[in-house]
Scaffold this motif. Sequence first.
Motif, PDB file in Angstrom:
ATOM      1  N   ALA A 119       0.846  -1.188   0.000  1.00 56.03           N
ATOM      2  CA  ALA A 119       0.000   0.000   0.000  1.00 56.03           C
ATOM      3  C   ALA A 119       0.878   1.234   0.000  1.00 56.03           C
ATOM      4  CB  ALA A 119      -0.932   0.014   1.208  1.00 56.03           C
ATOM      5  N   LEU A 120       0.353   2.303  -0.579  1.00 50.22           N
ATOM      6  CA  LEU A 120       1.077   3.566  -0.648  1.00 50.22           C
ATOM      7  C   LEU A 120       0.155   4.700  -0.233  1.00 50.22           C
ATOM      8  CD1 LEU A 120       3.693   5.091  -1.507  1.00 50.22           C
ATOM      9  CD2 LEU A 120       2.626   5.368  -3.760  1.00 50.22           C
ATOM     10  N   GLU A 121       0.622   5.508   0.710  1.00 50.29           N
ATOM     11  CA  GLU A 121      -0.100   6.702   1.139  1.00 50.29           C
ATOM     12  C   GLU A 121       0.778   7.919   0.940  1.00 50.29           C
ATOM     13  OE1 GLU A 121      -2.377   5.943   5.086  1.00 50.29           O
ATOM     14  OE2 GLU A 121      -0.557   4.715   5.171  1.00 50.29           O
ATOM     15  N   GLY A 122       0.157   9.026   0.552  1.00 47.65           N
ATOM     16  CA  GLY A 122       0.885  10.277   0.432  1.00 47.65           C
ATOM     17  C   GLY A 122       0.469  11.248   1.531  1.00 47.65           C
ATOM     18  N   ASP A 123       1.453  11.917   2.119  1.00 48.18           N
ATOM     19  CA  ASP A 123       1.174  12.891   3.176  1.00 48.18           C
ATOM     20  C   ASP A 123       1.933  14.173   2.859  1.00 48.18           C
ATOM     21  OD1 ASP A 123       0.034  13.373   5.979  1.00 48.18           O
ATOM     22  OD2 ASP A 123       2.134  13.912   6.232  1.00 48.18           O
ATOM     23  N   VAL A 124       1.206  15.291   2.809  1.00 47.50           N
ATOM     24  CA  VAL A 124       1.787  16.574   2.418  1.00 47.50           C
ATOM     25  C   VAL A 124       1.709  17.537   3.593  1.00 47.50           C
ATOM     26  CG1 VAL A 124       1.701  18.488   0.780  1.00 47.50           C
ATOM     27  CG2 VAL A 124       1.026  16.188   0.046  1.00 47.50           C
ATOM     28  N   VAL A 125       2.809  18.225   3.860  1.00 50.43           N
ATOM     29  CA  VAL A 125       2.851  19.275   4.879  1.00 50.43           C
ATOM     30  C   VAL A 125       3.425  20.531   4.226  1.00 50.43           C
ATOM     31  CG1 VAL A 125       3.813  20.018   7.084  1.00 50.43           C
ATOM     32  CG2 VAL A 125       3.135  17.627   6.757  1.00 50.43           C
ATOM     33  N   ILE A 131       4.514   6.881   1.826  1.00 55.44           N
ATOM     34  CA  ILE A 131       4.718   5.857   2.850  1.00 55.44           C
ATOM     35  C   ILE A 131       4.306   4.497   2.283  1.00 55.44           C
ATOM     36  CG2 ILE A 131       4.162   5.155   5.206  1.00 55.44           C
ATOM     37  CD1 ILE A 131       3.233   8.153   5.578  1.00 55.44           C
ATOM     38  N   VAL A 132       5.242   3.569   2.251  1.00 60.53           N
ATOM     39  CA  VAL A 132       5.008   2.235   1.695  1.00 60.53           C
ATOM     40  C   VAL A 132       4.853   1.241   2.843  1.00 60.53           C
ATOM     41  CG1 VAL A 132       5.851   0.458   0.115  1.00 60.53           C
ATOM     42  CG2 VAL A 132       6.473   2.872  -0.266  1.00 60.53           C
ATOM     43  N   SER A 133       3.763   0.487   2.829  1.00 60.23           N
ATOM     44  CA  SER A 133       3.544  -0.542   3.849  1.00 60.23           C
ATOM     45  C   SER A 133       3.179  -1.853   3.177  1.00 60.23           C
ATOM     46  CB  SER A 133       2.448  -0.121   4.841  1.00 60.23           C
ATOM     47  OG  SER A 133       1.230   0.149   4.170  1.00 60.23           O
ATOM     48  N   ARG A 134       3.226  -2.910   3.971  1.00 64.01           N
ATOM     49  CA  ARG A 134       2.952  -4.262   3.464  1.00 64.01           C
ATOM     50  C   ARG A 134       1.683  -4.774   4.120  1.00 64.01           C
ATOM     51  NH1 ARG A 134       7.897  -7.788   4.604  1.00 64.01           N
ATOM     52  NH2 ARG A 134       6.915  -7.838   6.651  1.00 64.01           N
ATOM     53  N   ARG A 135       1.147  -5.858   3.568  1.00 66.32           N
ATOM     54  CA  ARG A 135      -0.138  -6.373   4.031  1.00 66.32           C
ATOM     55  C   ARG A 135      -0.143  -6.728   5.510  1.00 66.32           C
ATOM     56  NH1 ARG A 135      -4.837  -8.187   2.331  1.00 66.32           N
ATOM     57  NH2 ARG A 135      -4.386  -7.585   0.197  1.00 66.32           N
ATOM     58  N   ASP A 136       0.993  -7.150   6.064  1.00 65.95           N
ATOM     59  CA  ASP A 136       1.025  -7.536   7.469  1.00 65.95           C
ATOM     60  C   ASP A 136       1.196  -6.342   8.400  1.00 65.95           C
ATOM     61  OD1 ASP A 136       3.636  -6.848   7.019  1.00 65.95           O
ATOM     62  OD2 ASP A 136       4.495  -8.748   7.690  1.00 65.95           O
ATOM     63  N   GLY A 137       1.139  -5.114   7.856  1.00 69.81           N
ATOM     64  CA  GLY A 137       1.221  -3.919   8.674  1.00 69.81           C
ATOM     65  C   GLY A 137       2.610  -3.336   8.815  1.00 69.81           C
ATOM     66  N   GLU A 138       3.628  -4.007   8.257  1.00 69.67           N
ATOM     67  CA  GLU A 138       4.999  -3.523   8.351  1.00 69.67           C
ATOM     68  C   GLU A 138       5.177  -2.293   7.462  1.00 69.67           C
ATOM     69  OE1 GLU A 138       8.473  -3.840  10.212  1.00 69.67           O
ATOM     70  OE2 GLU A 138       7.345  -5.701  10.114  1.00 69.67           O
ATOM     71  N   GLU A 139       5.650  -1.193   8.030  1.00 75.14           N
ATOM     72  CA  GLU A 139       6.024  -0.036   7.216  1.00 75.14           C
ATOM     73  C   GLU A 139       7.390  -0.312   6.625  1.00 75.14           C
ATOM     74  OE1 GLU A 139       7.226   4.589   7.765  1.00 75.14           O
ATOM     75  OE2 GLU A 139       5.380   3.944   8.787  1.00 75.14           O
ATOM     76  N   LEU A 140       7.482  -0.316   5.299  1.00 74.45           N
ATOM     77  CA  LEU A 140       8.701  -0.732   4.620  1.00 74.45           C
ATOM     78  C   LEU A 140       9.646   0.417   4.352  1.00 74.45           C
ATOM     79  CD1 LEU A 140       7.068  -3.177   2.058  1.00 74.45           C
ATOM     80  CD2 LEU A 140       8.182  -3.750   4.226  1.00 74.45           C
ATOM     81  N   GLY A 141       9.135   1.612   4.204  1.00 69.23           N
ATOM     82  CA  GLY A 141      10.004   2.741   3.917  1.00 69.23           C
ATOM     83  C   GLY A 141       9.209   3.956   3.501  1.00 69.23           C
ATOM     84  N   ARG A 142       9.902   5.078   3.396  1.00 67.08           N
ATOM     85  CA  ARG A 142       9.281   6.332   2.998  1.00 67.08           C
ATOM     86  C   ARG A 142      10.146   7.015   1.941  1.00 67.08           C
ATOM     87  NH1 ARG A 142       6.320   9.096   8.188  1.00 67.08           N
ATOM     88  NH2 ARG A 142       5.641   7.146   9.179  1.00 67.08           N
TER      89      ARG A 142
END
Length: 304
Positions: A213-219, A236-247
């Motif tokens: 999954a990929l989410e974008g966050d803007v400030v 923000i890149v995350s995996r199905r098991d909830g692990e945040e993989l990187g930004r």
Amino acid sequence: MRFSRLLLILPLLLGACGDLPQPFRGRPGAEAQRLAVPLAIRLAVPPPTEALLNDAGAKGLADRMAEALQAQDIPAVATPAPLPLDWRVDIAAERQGQAVLPSFRLVDADGKVQAASRGTLVPLARWAEPTPELFTEVTAQAVPELARLLLQVEAARKSTDPQSIAAGPPRIRLAGVKGATGDGNQALAGRMREFLGNEGFVVQDVADGAAYALEGDVVIVQAASPAQQRVEIQWIVSRRDGEELGRVVQLNEVPTGRLRGLWGDIAYAAAEQAAPGVRTVVANAMSTPPSTAAEPAAAAPPPR
């Protein structure tokens, strides 16, 4: 206008997830062994809003439910903000005379109810002034049935499409962008969708079938000069098991007010520059199995 002044890829090495205990990694419990591998999904347990509890009681019940699930080697975390690929345990309660009947639903990441169960009646007086012991009793009674239902759902999904995630190009859920002014949220998401496709991803809006999954966050904040604003975009890149993989983090300055309306070429340039970084994060994750994760010592700290 290019948006490439500073682009950082911040890997969060596997095992560095701070708030999610890992007893279930590579060590499925007696029930989970029927599937041969640990569950490929994470369960989020949000504090219930329809359980006849105040805020403190709702949080206490969610915490106990997550702990009880973890004790069964089911990946679960109590959180008010589930990740894009998380399944949920939704808890509710209704009054029946002088008692309260709790109920539980397994909801997938697309909001579809996959299974439901009911607990046992609790005297109204106990529910009105709940204790940790009460929540322990309620969750201990509920978790075995929830585990059984979850395993049934997971087994059914695997039997109908056992290669749904592993086969073909990686599937990623684009869960949207938030925080931008003007049309930035829509423009950034649209452009990122295009460039992720160019990077070999199958991009989808729904969670079903997506491994990432990929989410974008803007400030956007005022820069040192009144004529400039500082823009920070985090992918923000995350995996199905909830692990945040990187930004993938992008920093730049633009003229004050430039982003109040149409983002146009800025959205194009930002997505063009960030998409290869997203590909790098996912490629690193695909080459590092969870059971052989590296130590987090060399990982860059996540942005505040």
